[in-house]
Design a protein around this motif. Structure first.
Motif, PDB file in Angstrom:
ATOM      1  N   GLY A 189      64.175  36.386  18.435  1.00 25.80           N
ATOM      2  CA  GLY A 189      64.892  37.619  18.716  1.00 25.80           C
ATOM      3  C   GLY A 189      65.161  38.424  17.459  1.00 25.80           C
ATOM      4  O   GLY A 189      64.564  38.198  16.403  1.00 25.80           O
ATOM      5  N   GLN A 220      64.778  37.472  27.950  1.00 26.67           N
ATOM      6  CA  GLN A 220      64.057  38.717  27.702  1.00 26.67           C
ATOM      7  C   GLN A 220      63.612  39.356  29.013  1.00 26.67           C
ATOM      8  O   GLN A 220      63.740  40.577  29.190  1.00 26.67           O
ATOM      9  N   TYR A 331      61.305  38.827  21.192  1.00 20.06           N
ATOM     10  CA  TYR A 331      62.265  39.206  22.236  1.00 20.06           C
ATOM     11  C   TYR A 331      63.150  40.324  21.679  1.00 20.06           C
ATOM     12  O   TYR A 331      64.196  40.059  21.074  1.00 20.06           O
TER      13      TYR A 331
END
Length: 416
Positions: A189, A220, A331
């Motif tokens: 992320g 996600q 993500y």
């Protein structure tokens, strides 16, 4: 998908019955596959093997394998108990996942079932000329496999459960966790803000337990579905309760409410921590091993020194890999906090420094480790080394009564 499969595969590896079950099914299949030889022209050129000779071999295999399997289970249980009692119960999972022992037990049980099934099939005339020869060849190969497996397993079981072997296995597990985290410092992320005043709807979990893993692909997908942003405030290894949020959801008010249940399903809670997404857990386990070794009942400073060396190698790996992390954001709707080196040092050395405060040889080795790690070129690790060196020296000054010992530790420290 790969992360999910790897997580569940690691949990399966910790189950002692899985591999024996799979090998048992394969052994039954091999016993009946020998009948396929009767459907070929092999009977023209293969020698005729007597039924009595095959029965003798199968009887030998069947009668001995059950005894060896029981002996293997007893030896493994003893080794597991030794690992839990002499090291720490938190190291049990990595010892239980030992492939050599699981493979050996699987072979012994599988060969026993193979021998029993093949013997019954042979006595009921299931095999003809070519089938008997195929069964004989397979039985000889199986017998050779048993001998090789037993020899290899005996070499492994002599070390399984020993302190050094347990420390090595924990180190391997932590190193693998480090590699995974260094490859994706934010679990794929975006970097989190690490702010104490986050905006959005808090996501709380209804259960209580340790966060074992976060299903980032599911988070996600849910974020894209509801057009929201997710700010995580916890990492795997955190003890979660309904009183503390694990994330904050940012987006339209209605979307924030609608997605809460789906988002909560992506956070896996359990009674115990695991090594997969939690690098700090292995450091805690190593510290527990050292603390137990320094207890008056054990009084084994050598093991504590071994753990210090192991922790130094691991932090060198962390410092070396931290220079070139993979910053690819997979993500893009999820923000994840970073793991802090100072917290990792607290996990690895707080308990060890406390229990070694009165032991001069361990304290000197600990201070030398701090000096070495401070030179790894990582500013965060150097800062943590300076702080922990100061703390450890303060504990030494309170616990040691001989001025010469205190001076020896001070000379080895970063606080000269």
């Amino acid at each position: 998908m790969r992360e999910n499969l790897l997580f569940h595969w690691n949990r399966i590896r910790e189950k002692l019955w899985v591999k024996p079950l799979l090998v048992s099914l394969l052994s039954v299949a091999f016993a009946f596959l020998a009948t396929l030889a009767d459907q070929t022209n092999a009977s023209v050129w293969v020698p005729d093997v007597s039924t009595d000779s095959i029965e003798t071999l199968l009887n030998l295999v069947t009668s001995s394998m059950l005894v060896i399997a029981m002996f293997a289970v007893g030896a493994m249980v003893t080794a597991y108990a030794s690992a839990s009692n002499s090291a720490t119960p938190r190291a049990f999972s990595v010892v239980l996942a030992d492939d050599t022992s699981q493979n050996a037990l699987s072979v012994f049980i599988g060969v026993f079932i193979y021998g029993a099934v093949s013997l019954v099939a042979l006595q009921n005339d299931l095999y003809e000329h070519a089938g008997r020869f195929a069964l004989f060849v397979v039985s000889v190969l199986v017998f050779a496999l048993v001998i090789l497996t037993f020899i290899r397993w005996m070499d492994s079981i002599a070390r399984l459960g020993r302190m050094g072997n347990t420390i090595d296995k924990v180190e391997v597990a932590v190193a693998a966790s480090f590699v995974s985290r260094l490859k994706q410092p934010y679990l794929g992320g975006k970097p989190g803000s690490n702010s104490t005043t986050l905006q959005g709807v808090p996501l709380v979990l209804s259960k209580v337990g340790y966060l074992q893993r976060v299903d980032m692909p599911s988070l996600q997908a849910c974020a894209e579905k509801f057009d929201i942003e997710i700010e995580m405030v916890v990492l795997p290894g955190k003890f979660c309760t309904p009183a503390n949020p694990v994330a904050f959801i940012q987006g339209s008010p209605q979307q924030q409410i609608d997605c809460l249940a789906e988002l909560a399903a992506a956070f896996y809670l359990a009674d115990q921590r695991t090594y997969d997404q939690d690098p700090r857990f292995g450091l805690i386990v190593l510290c527990e091993i050292a603390s137990r070794a320094l207890s008056p009942a054990v009084n084994d400073p050598g093991t504590a020194i071994d753990v210090i060396g192991t922790a130094t190698r691991l932090f060198h790996q962390w410092a070396s890999g931290d220079n070139s992390p993979d910053d690819t954001v997979v993500y893009d709707r999820i923000s994840v906090p970073s793991i802090r080196e100072v917290d990792m040092f607290d996990d690895a050395f707080n308990g060890l420094a406390r229990d070694a405060a009165g032991t001069v040889e361990v304290s000197i080795r600990l201070q030398k480790a701090f000096v070495a790690m401070a030179g790894f070129g990582n500013p965060a690790i150097r800062s943590a080394c300076l702080e922990h060196s100061r703390r450890a020296l303060a504990r030494n000054e309170l616990a040691m009564t001989l001025p010469e010992d205190i001076e020896a530790v001070r000379r080895a420290s970063l606080c000269k």
